[in-house]
Design a protein around this motif. Structure first.
Motif, PDB file in Angstrom:
ATOM      1  N   GLU A   1      -3.636 -11.776 -12.102  1.00 54.79           N
ATOM      2  CA  GLU A   1      -4.174 -13.114 -12.301  1.00 54.79           C
ATOM      3  C   GLU A   1      -5.687 -13.154 -12.473  1.00 54.79           C
ATOM      4  O   GLU A   1      -6.277 -14.216 -12.466  1.00 54.79           O
ATOM      5  N   CYS A   2      -6.325 -12.001 -12.626  1.00 52.97           N
ATOM      6  CA  CYS A   2      -7.788 -11.999 -12.684  1.00 52.97           C
ATOM      7  C   CYS A   2      -8.326 -12.450 -14.038  1.00 52.97           C
ATOM      8  O   CYS A   2      -9.500 -12.788 -14.164  1.00 52.97           O
TER       9      CYS A   2
ATOM     10  N   THR B   1       5.988   7.607  -7.020  1.00 54.69           N
ATOM     11  CA  THR B   1       6.203   6.656  -5.924  1.00 54.69           C
ATOM     12  C   THR B   1       6.310   7.376  -4.580  1.00 54.69           C
ATOM     13  O   THR B   1       6.178   6.753  -3.535  1.00 54.69           O
TER      14      THR B   1
ATOM     15  N   GLY C   1       4.606   3.415  -1.703  1.00 53.20           N
ATOM     16  CA  GLY C   1       5.538   3.440  -2.840  1.00 53.20           C
ATOM     17  C   GLY C   1       4.786   3.135  -4.115  1.00 53.20           C
ATOM     18  O   GLY C   1       3.791   3.779  -4.435  1.00 53.20           O
ATOM     19  N   THR C   2       5.249   2.139  -4.834  1.00 54.37           N
ATOM     20  CA  THR C   2       4.510   1.672  -6.010  1.00 54.37           C
ATOM     21  C   THR C   2       3.465   0.671  -5.528  1.00 54.37           C
ATOM     22  O   THR C   2       3.764  -0.488  -5.282  1.00 54.37           O
ATOM     23  N   VAL C   3       2.242   1.148  -5.359  1.00 56.47           N
ATOM     24  CA  VAL C   3       1.172   0.282  -4.861  1.00 56.47           C
ATOM     25  C   VAL C   3       0.959  -0.854  -5.852  1.00 56.47           C
ATOM     26  O   VAL C   3       0.813  -0.616  -7.059  1.00 56.47           O
ATOM     27  N   ALA C   4       0.962  -2.083  -5.371  1.00 58.59           N
ATOM     28  CA  ALA C   4       0.853  -3.227  -6.271  1.00 58.59           C
ATOM     29  C   ALA C   4       0.289  -4.427  -5.530  1.00 58.59           C
ATOM     30  O   ALA C   4       0.501  -4.587  -4.322  1.00 58.59           O
ATOM     31  N   ILE C   5      -0.419  -5.264  -6.267  1.00 58.66           N
ATOM     32  CA  ILE C   5      -0.985  -6.488  -5.707  1.00 58.66           C
ATOM     33  C   ILE C   5       0.079  -7.578  -5.759  1.00 58.66           C
ATOM     34  O   ILE C   5       0.649  -7.854  -6.812  1.00 58.66           O
ATOM     35  N   ARG C   6       0.336  -8.200  -4.616  1.00 63.58           N
ATOM     36  CA  ARG C   6       1.301  -9.306  -4.586  1.00 63.58           C
ATOM     37  C   ARG C   6       0.642 -10.606  -5.043  1.00 63.58           C
ATOM     38  O   ARG C   6       1.224 -11.358  -5.823  1.00 63.58           O
ATOM     39  N   ALA C   7      -0.537 -10.872  -4.549  1.00 61.37           N
ATOM     40  CA  ALA C   7      -1.278 -12.080  -4.925  1.00 61.37           C
ATOM     41  C   ALA C   7      -2.726 -11.873  -4.520  1.00 61.37           C
ATOM     42  O   ALA C   7      -3.022 -11.072  -3.620  1.00 61.37           O
ATOM     43  N   SER C   8      -3.613 -12.608  -5.176  1.00 68.51           N
ATOM     44  CA  SER C   8      -5.029 -12.394  -4.874  1.00 68.51           C
ATOM     45  C   SER C   8      -5.867 -13.539  -5.402  1.00 68.51           C
ATOM     46  O   SER C   8      -5.406 -14.361  -6.193  1.00 68.51           O
TER      47      SER C   8
ATOM     48  N   THR D   1     -10.382  -8.303  -9.064  1.00 66.47           N
ATOM     49  CA  THR D   1      -9.971  -7.741 -10.350  1.00 66.47           C
ATOM     50  C   THR D   1      -8.946  -6.635 -10.171  1.00 66.47           C
ATOM     51  O   THR D   1      -8.072  -6.448 -11.006  1.00 66.47           O
ATOM     52  N   SER D   2      -9.074  -5.904  -9.051  1.00 66.52           N
ATOM     53  CA  SER D   2      -8.169  -4.780  -8.847  1.00 66.52           C
ATOM     54  C   SER D   2      -8.337  -4.241  -7.439  1.00 66.52           C
ATOM     55  O   SER D   2      -9.279  -4.605  -6.726  1.00 66.52           O
ATOM     56  N   ILE D   3      -7.405  -3.383  -7.070  1.00 62.05           N
ATOM     57  CA  ILE D   3      -7.616  -2.547  -5.893  1.00 62.05           C
ATOM     58  C   ILE D   3      -7.589  -1.101  -6.381  1.00 62.05           C
ATOM     59  O   ILE D   3      -6.965  -0.801  -7.405  1.00 62.05           O
ATOM     60  N   THR D   4      -8.285  -0.252  -5.665  1.00 61.20           N
ATOM     61  CA  THR D   4      -8.262   1.168  -5.995  1.00 61.20           C
ATOM     62  C   THR D   4      -7.562   1.914  -4.881  1.00 61.20           C
ATOM     63  O   THR D   4      -7.925   1.788  -3.707  1.00 61.20           O
ATOM     64  N   ASP D   5      -6.538   2.665  -5.267  1.00 62.10           N
ATOM     65  CA  ASP D   5      -5.830   3.538  -4.335  1.00 62.10           C
ATOM     66  C   ASP D   5      -6.562   4.880  -4.348  1.00 62.10           C
ATOM     67  O   ASP D   5      -6.457   5.637  -5.306  1.00 62.10           O
TER      68      ASP D   5
ATOM     69  N   VAL E   1      -6.488   5.704  -8.251  1.00 65.09           N
ATOM     70  CA  VAL E   1      -5.624   4.892  -9.102  1.00 65.09           C
ATOM     71  C   VAL E   1      -6.032   3.431  -8.936  1.00 65.09           C
ATOM     72  O   VAL E   1      -6.000   2.904  -7.820  1.00 65.09           O
TER      73      VAL E   1
ATOM     74  N   GLY F   1       0.790  -1.224   0.000  1.00 68.81           N
ATOM     75  CA  GLY F   1       0.000   0.000   0.000  1.00 68.81           C
ATOM     76  C   GLY F   1       0.821   1.272   0.000  1.00 68.81           C
ATOM     77  O   GLY F   1       0.283   2.349   0.249  1.00 68.81           O
TER      78      GLY F   1
ATOM     79  N   ILE G   1      -5.276  -0.414  -9.489  1.00 65.95           N
ATOM     80  CA  ILE G   1      -4.158  -1.326  -9.717  1.00 65.95           C
ATOM     81  C   ILE G   1      -4.750  -2.692 -10.073  1.00 65.95           C
ATOM     82  O   ILE G   1      -5.382  -3.344  -9.236  1.00 65.95           O
TER      83      ILE G   1
ATOM     84  N   TYR H   1      -8.003   2.369   0.537  1.00 69.40           N
ATOM     85  CA  TYR H   1      -7.974   1.412  -0.562  1.00 69.40           C
ATOM     86  C   TYR H   1      -9.335   0.729  -0.719  1.00 69.40           C
ATOM     87  O   TYR H   1     -10.011   0.441   0.262  1.00 69.40           O
TER      88      TYR H   1
END
Lengths: 165, 63
Positions: free
Chosen positions: B22-23, B51, A76-83, A87-91, B16, A74, B18, A97
């Motif tokens: 894998e979806c 960032t 720096g570069t917000v990113a999904i590690r695994a799920s 479909t997505s997360i919204t920052d 934003v 959550g 993200i 989130y």
């Protein structure tokens, strides 16, 4: 081919005849492998499920598995590690989130469970919480979470969310 | 998926999205599903998102 009817041995069908299919009839032996079978509303009595999937099952309390799960960074570069089922997360902003589900829940009465790990540079490691954002309601296709501390909203190094219904 | 979807928020900020790699959906399909109805949006490279989040709530959406 002759079908024999005996008063003591019952009915005997000739080998290969109608009513006597090759192989064991489904449900007549303990070790049958069912391939490409459709079971309609089966009742499974103490099934032995792949141990890699359910390592420990004890007691009789019902199991309710997660419908949604996600682990994301959550900051720096917000990113999904695994799920799963995401479909997505919204920052939406600092510590704010939304988790967007692939397949929606049947209603909004589900139970989201979340945990967080603060960043190493966080001013204090105490008093961090994550909650359903105060001005939103759970939606069938998403839930919006808010991470904060005594200092206000705060980005988190790890945000992990599961949804049960 | 090294792309992001951005759209303006009602408070003047920017959201934003993200994607989950894998979806199984394309970035366009995710935008159609997860951007609130009626909101304009843009698909941009992830590298274009700052960032440094010190002033995250001051980010704005520009057409």
């Amino acid at each position: 081919m002759t079908t024999l009817i005996s008063g003591t041995a019952g009915v005997t069908f000739p080998a290969g005849g109608v009513g006597n299919p090759a192989g064991a009839v489904v449900g007549t032996t303990d070790t049958q492998t069912l391939t490409n079978k459709t079971l309609t509303s089966p009742t499974l009595t103490t099934p032995n499920i792949d141990s890699a999937q359910i390592p420990t099952v004890s007691g009789t309390a019902p199991l309710y598995m997660a419908r949604v799960w996600v682990n994301f960074n959550g900051t720096g570069t917000v990113a999904i590690r695994a799920s799963g089922n995401v479909t997505s997360i919204t920052d939406n902003g600092t510590g704010d989130y939304t988790v967007n589900f692939t397949t929606a829940m049947t209603d909004a009465n589900y139970s989201p469970v979340a945990t967080i790990k603060p960043t190493a540079s966080a001013s204090s490691t105490n008093g961090k919480v994550v909650n359903i954002r105060y001005d939103t309601n759970l939606a069938t296709s998403s839930c919006r979470l808010w991470c904060n501390s005594t200092g206000g909203a705060e980005d988190m190094d790890v945000v992990a969310v599961s949804v049960f219904r | 998926m090294n792309q992001r979807i951005i759209y303006p928020e009602d408070n003047g900020g920017v959201a934003v999205i993200i994607p989950a790699a894998e979806c199984g959906l394309t970035i366009e399909e995710i935008a159609a599903k997860d951007v609130p109805a009626g909101k304009p949006f843009k698909i941009i490279d992830a590298a274009d998102i700052p960032t440094d989040r010190t002033f995250r709530n001051a980010w704005e959406y520009s057409e």
